[in-house]
Design an enzyme around this catalytic site. Sequence first.
Site, PDB file in Angstrom:
ATOM      1  N   GLY A 245       2.479 -13.480  13.460  1.00 27.31           N
ATOM      2  CA  GLY A 245       3.193 -14.194  12.404  1.00 27.31           C
ATOM      3  C   GLY A 245       3.066 -15.692  12.408  1.00 27.31           C
ATOM      4  O   GLY A 245       3.420 -16.340  11.408  1.00 27.31           O
ATOM      5  N   GLU A 279       0.913 -10.403  19.213  1.00 28.84           N
ATOM      6  CA  GLU A 279      -0.023  -9.806  18.248  1.00 28.84           C
ATOM      7  C   GLU A 279      -0.461 -10.826  17.199  1.00 28.84           C
ATOM      8  O   GLU A 279      -0.307 -10.602  15.998  1.00 28.84           O
ATOM      9  CB  GLU A 279       0.646  -8.623  17.528  1.00 28.84           C
ATOM     10  CG  GLU A 279       1.157  -7.523  18.425  1.00 28.84           C
ATOM     11  CD  GLU A 279       1.978  -6.480  17.654  1.00 28.84           C
ATOM     12  OE1 GLU A 279       2.270  -6.697  16.456  1.00 28.84           O
ATOM     13  OE2 GLU A 279       2.326  -5.466  18.262  1.00 28.84           O
ATOM     14  N   PRO A 280      -1.038 -11.939  17.598  1.00 26.50           N
ATOM     15  CA  PRO A 280      -1.447 -12.933  16.596  1.00 26.50           C
ATOM     16  C   PRO A 280      -2.711 -12.501  15.864  1.00 26.50           C
ATOM     17  O   PRO A 280      -3.640 -11.966  16.468  1.00 26.50           O
ATOM     18  CB  PRO A 280      -1.722 -14.182  17.444  1.00 26.50           C
ATOM     19  CG  PRO A 280      -2.141 -13.637  18.770  1.00 26.50           C
ATOM     20  CD  PRO A 280      -1.390 -12.346  18.960  1.00 26.50           C
ATOM     21  N   GLY A 281      -2.736 -12.723  14.574  1.00 23.52           N
ATOM     22  CA  GLY A 281      -3.939 -12.461  13.786  1.00 23.52           C
ATOM     23  C   GLY A 281      -4.408 -13.755  13.161  1.00 23.52           C
ATOM     24  O   GLY A 281      -5.311 -14.431  13.643  1.00 23.52           O
ATOM     25  N   ARG A 282      -3.719 -14.154  12.100  1.00 21.24           N
ATOM     26  CA  ARG A 282      -4.105 -15.337  11.331  1.00 21.24           C
ATOM     27  C   ARG A 282      -4.250 -16.585  12.204  1.00 21.24           C
ATOM     28  O   ARG A 282      -5.189 -17.356  12.026  1.00 21.24           O
ATOM     29  CB  ARG A 282      -3.034 -15.583  10.267  1.00 21.24           C
ATOM     30  CG  ARG A 282      -3.375 -16.704   9.307  1.00 21.24           C
ATOM     31  CD  ARG A 282      -2.172 -17.055   8.411  1.00 21.24           C
ATOM     32  NE  ARG A 282      -1.374 -15.944   8.010  1.00 21.24           N
ATOM     33  CZ  ARG A 282      -1.395 -15.373   6.808  1.00 21.24           C
ATOM     34  NH1 ARG A 282      -2.192 -15.825   5.876  1.00 21.24           N
ATOM     35  NH2 ARG A 282      -0.605 -14.354   6.532  1.00 21.24           N
ATOM     36  N   TYR A 322      -0.933 -13.695  -3.360  1.00 22.84           N
ATOM     37  CA  TYR A 322       0.200 -14.422  -2.766  1.00 22.84           C
ATOM     38  C   TYR A 322       0.300 -15.859  -3.277  1.00 22.84           C
ATOM     39  O   TYR A 322       0.990 -16.681  -2.654  1.00 22.84           O
ATOM     40  CB  TYR A 322       0.059 -14.495  -1.237  1.00 22.84           C
ATOM     41  CG  TYR A 322      -0.359 -13.221  -0.567  1.00 22.84           C
ATOM     42  CD1 TYR A 322       0.494 -12.116  -0.499  1.00 22.84           C
ATOM     43  CD2 TYR A 322      -1.614 -13.111   0.024  1.00 22.84           C
ATOM     44  CE1 TYR A 322       0.095 -10.941   0.134  1.00 22.84           C
ATOM     45  CE2 TYR A 322      -2.015 -11.946   0.662  1.00 22.84           C
ATOM     46  CZ  TYR A 322      -1.158 -10.864   0.712  1.00 22.84           C
ATOM     47  OH  TYR A 322      -1.556  -9.717   1.339  1.00 22.84           O
ATOM     48  N   CYS A 350     -12.814 -10.253 -14.962  1.00 22.56           N
ATOM     49  CA  CYS A 350     -12.189 -10.215 -16.281  1.00 22.56           C
ATOM     50  C   CYS A 350     -10.674 -10.159 -16.234  1.00 22.56           C
ATOM     51  O   CYS A 350     -10.059  -9.240 -16.788  1.00 22.56           O
ATOM     52  CB  CYS A 350     -12.721  -9.010 -17.041  1.00 22.56           C
ATOM     53  SG  CYS A 350     -14.507  -8.954 -16.964  1.00 22.56           S
ATOM     54  N   GLU A 351     -10.049 -11.039 -15.525  1.00 19.03           N
ATOM     55  CA  GLU A 351      -8.603 -11.212 -15.646  1.00 19.03           C
ATOM     56  C   GLU A 351      -8.225 -12.618 -15.207  1.00 19.03           C
ATOM     57  O   GLU A 351      -8.885 -13.212 -14.357  1.00 19.03           O
ATOM     58  CB  GLU A 351      -7.814 -10.146 -14.866  1.00 19.03           C
ATOM     59  CG  GLU A 351      -8.211  -9.870 -13.459  1.00 19.03           C
ATOM     60  CD  GLU A 351      -7.419  -8.677 -12.890  1.00 19.03           C
ATOM     61  OE1 GLU A 351      -6.226  -8.854 -12.648  1.00 19.03           O
ATOM     62  OE2 GLU A 351      -8.011  -7.605 -12.714  1.00 19.03           O
ATOM     63  N   TYR A 379      -7.618 -12.296   6.676  1.00 20.80           N
ATOM     64  CA  TYR A 379      -7.227 -11.587   5.453  1.00 20.80           C
ATOM     65  C   TYR A 379      -8.138 -11.957   4.277  1.00 20.80           C
ATOM     66  O   TYR A 379      -7.690 -12.047   3.132  1.00 20.80           O
ATOM     67  CB  TYR A 379      -5.743 -11.846   5.125  1.00 20.80           C
ATOM     68  CG  TYR A 379      -4.843 -11.501   6.298  1.00 20.80           C
ATOM     69  CD1 TYR A 379      -4.695 -10.178   6.703  1.00 20.80           C
ATOM     70  CD2 TYR A 379      -4.176 -12.486   7.040  1.00 20.80           C
ATOM     71  CE1 TYR A 379      -3.910  -9.850   7.803  1.00 20.80           C
ATOM     72  CE2 TYR A 379      -3.392 -12.167   8.138  1.00 20.80           C
ATOM     73  CZ  TYR A 379      -3.258 -10.850   8.504  1.00 20.80           C
ATOM     74  OH  TYR A 379      -2.483 -10.522   9.600  1.00 20.80           O
TER      75      TYR A 379
HETATM   76  N1  LLP Z   1       1.637  -7.353  14.032  1.00 18.03           N
HETATM   77  C1  LLP Z   1       2.066  -6.601  13.006  1.00 18.03           C
HETATM   78  C2  LLP Z   1       2.891  -5.428  13.280  1.00 18.03           C
HETATM   79  C3  LLP Z   1       1.731  -6.959  11.686  1.00 18.03           C
HETATM   80  O1  LLP Z   1       2.163  -6.221  10.666  1.00 18.03           O
HETATM   81  C4  LLP Z   1       0.935  -8.112  11.457  1.00 18.03           C
HETATM   82  C5  LLP Z   1       0.554  -8.517  10.107  1.00 18.03           C
HETATM   83  C6  LLP Z   1       0.495  -8.849  12.572  1.00 18.03           C
HETATM   84  C7  LLP Z   1       0.880  -8.446  13.849  1.00 18.03           C
HETATM   85  C8  LLP Z   1      -0.358 -10.074  12.442  1.00 18.03           C
HETATM   86  O2  LLP Z   1       0.282 -11.068  11.737  1.00 18.03           O
HETATM   87  P1  LLP Z   1      -0.333 -12.550  11.675  1.00 18.03           P
HETATM   88  O3  LLP Z   1      -0.288 -13.131  13.061  1.00 18.03           O
HETATM   89  O4  LLP Z   1      -1.709 -12.435  11.175  1.00 18.03           O
HETATM   90  O5  LLP Z   1       0.562 -13.262  10.737  1.00 18.03           O
HETATM   91  N2  LLP Z   1      -2.522 -10.063   3.929  1.00 18.03           N
HETATM   92  C9  LLP Z   1      -1.505 -11.047   4.178  1.00 18.03           C
HETATM   93  C10 LLP Z   1      -0.956 -10.958   5.580  1.00 18.03           C
HETATM   94  C11 LLP Z   1      -0.411  -9.602   5.960  1.00 18.03           C
HETATM   95  C12 LLP Z   1       0.111  -9.508   7.359  1.00 18.03           C
HETATM   96  C13 LLP Z   1       0.470  -8.093   7.704  1.00 18.03           C
HETATM   97  N3  LLP Z   1       0.903  -7.887   9.048  1.00 18.03           N
HETATM   98  C14 LLP Z   1      -2.046 -12.438   3.855  1.00 18.03           C
HETATM   99  O6  LLP Z   1      -3.203 -12.557   3.472  1.00 18.03           O
HETATM  100  O7  LLP Z   1      -1.328 -13.425   3.968  1.00 18.03           O
END
Ligand code: LLP
Length: 451
Positions: A245, A279-282, A322, A350-351, A379
Amino acid sequence: MTALANSPEFHYQDGQLHVEALALAAIAQEVGTPFYCYSSAAIRRTYDNFASALRGLDPHIAYAMKANGNLAVIATFAGLGAGADVVSEGEVRRALAAGVPPAKIVFSGVGKTEAELEMALQAGVLLINVESEVELDTLSAVAVRLGVSARVALRVNPDVDPNTHAKISTGRKENKFGIDTGRIMAAFARAVDLPGMEIDGLAIHIGSQLTDIEPFRRAFTILATLVRELRGAGHTVRRLDLGGGLGIAYGDEPGPSAGGYAELVRQTVGDLDCQLTFEPGRALIGNAGVLVTAVILVKDSASRRFIVLDSAMNDLTRPSLYSAEHAIVAVAEPAADAPLHPFDIVGPICETGDTFATGRSLAPVRAGDLLAICSAGAYGAVMASSYNARLLIPEVLVDDGDFAVVRRRPTFDEMLDQDYIPDWIEKRESSENRAPVGPDVSAKSARRDRG
Ligand code: LLP
């Protein structure tokens, strides 16, 4: 040499935007546009920064591969010591294929099928984050059937507003995720009694793209209180999964710092003697990638000036989904004194939602010029579709002076091959109205095999 605000690996050199030692224009020449381009050095730098901020906490960092599931990207993280946070059988398979040890994989998600649970247990994943009492029963039954023990954490829904976009908020009580705080004690006690599982601790994930870190403090404080209550009731709590997050900067603004986040973790749960999972992604991949795209044409209407790109909302859906605002820069560095104009930057779909930015100030551009849509590492590619029968775009990974196409552009023939026209349409429909079907059609289709 000027660098992009939030990723120094992307910088202008000799008037051209480079990624590490390579000019993006040179990659575009070989690969064709549009394409995603990721920097290995940015991935390494960001991961090291995150991991060192947490030093002393003995963190288990499970990269949330939903942000970017390319095998080469996952393998880069795995090489740095990361595990993976997965949410589907496909992601378990991708993590394993990229070399993530099963003992570093965490399986999250509000609706895992029995088949997925079975597969994950057989693969030997570290932890399954359970999001409901119903799922506890299902998992117990699956584990007993397989003769294994599932290691489990219960995901708490703390009812905390993460102060982010509504579509990516997950920690409020009206969201579908986790188990309400008030039901955790009972659910934990139930999990202790169920066969086929070992309950290890609690998990939480309140939302994505948090730029204000205070909601984490509220959520982690609730978690700490629960740990003390559970221990007070005689339970053993060994693990806390704090989710992902942490947000990033999408423009010139300063982004939240890993250091500030780590400090907050120390203050709220640092003294509980729990193994901590993240659990970092972004935060790990968002600013390590750009989308490189070419201008198809510039078009004036009565009130607006449009730049129409060869990439669109199907390639990068975040602006339309978003209202995300990604910085957009020219690949050829504009002269310092170039006049700026407000442009609406759009795709050819086309939108009207197919808009990357409105009223964005840019130096004038012409057909064929290249632009980079920044902060597109997370993402981006994973959310792409082939809407409007557009081909998924390639992904390129750069490492210093080398680059590799880590996902190639499919061909139009591959796209057509996925569909099938059943015989009964052949029989029923009048052949006078239709041209012959089959190889002739695909042979005639334009090919774009580069990349
Ligand atoms: N853990 C869980 C259980 C999650 O559902 C998520 C993201 C993460 C970790 C990783 O979150 P992050 O660190 O990346 O914020 N498509 C959207 C973002 C959706 C996130 C869904 N869950 C966007 O483009 O902003």
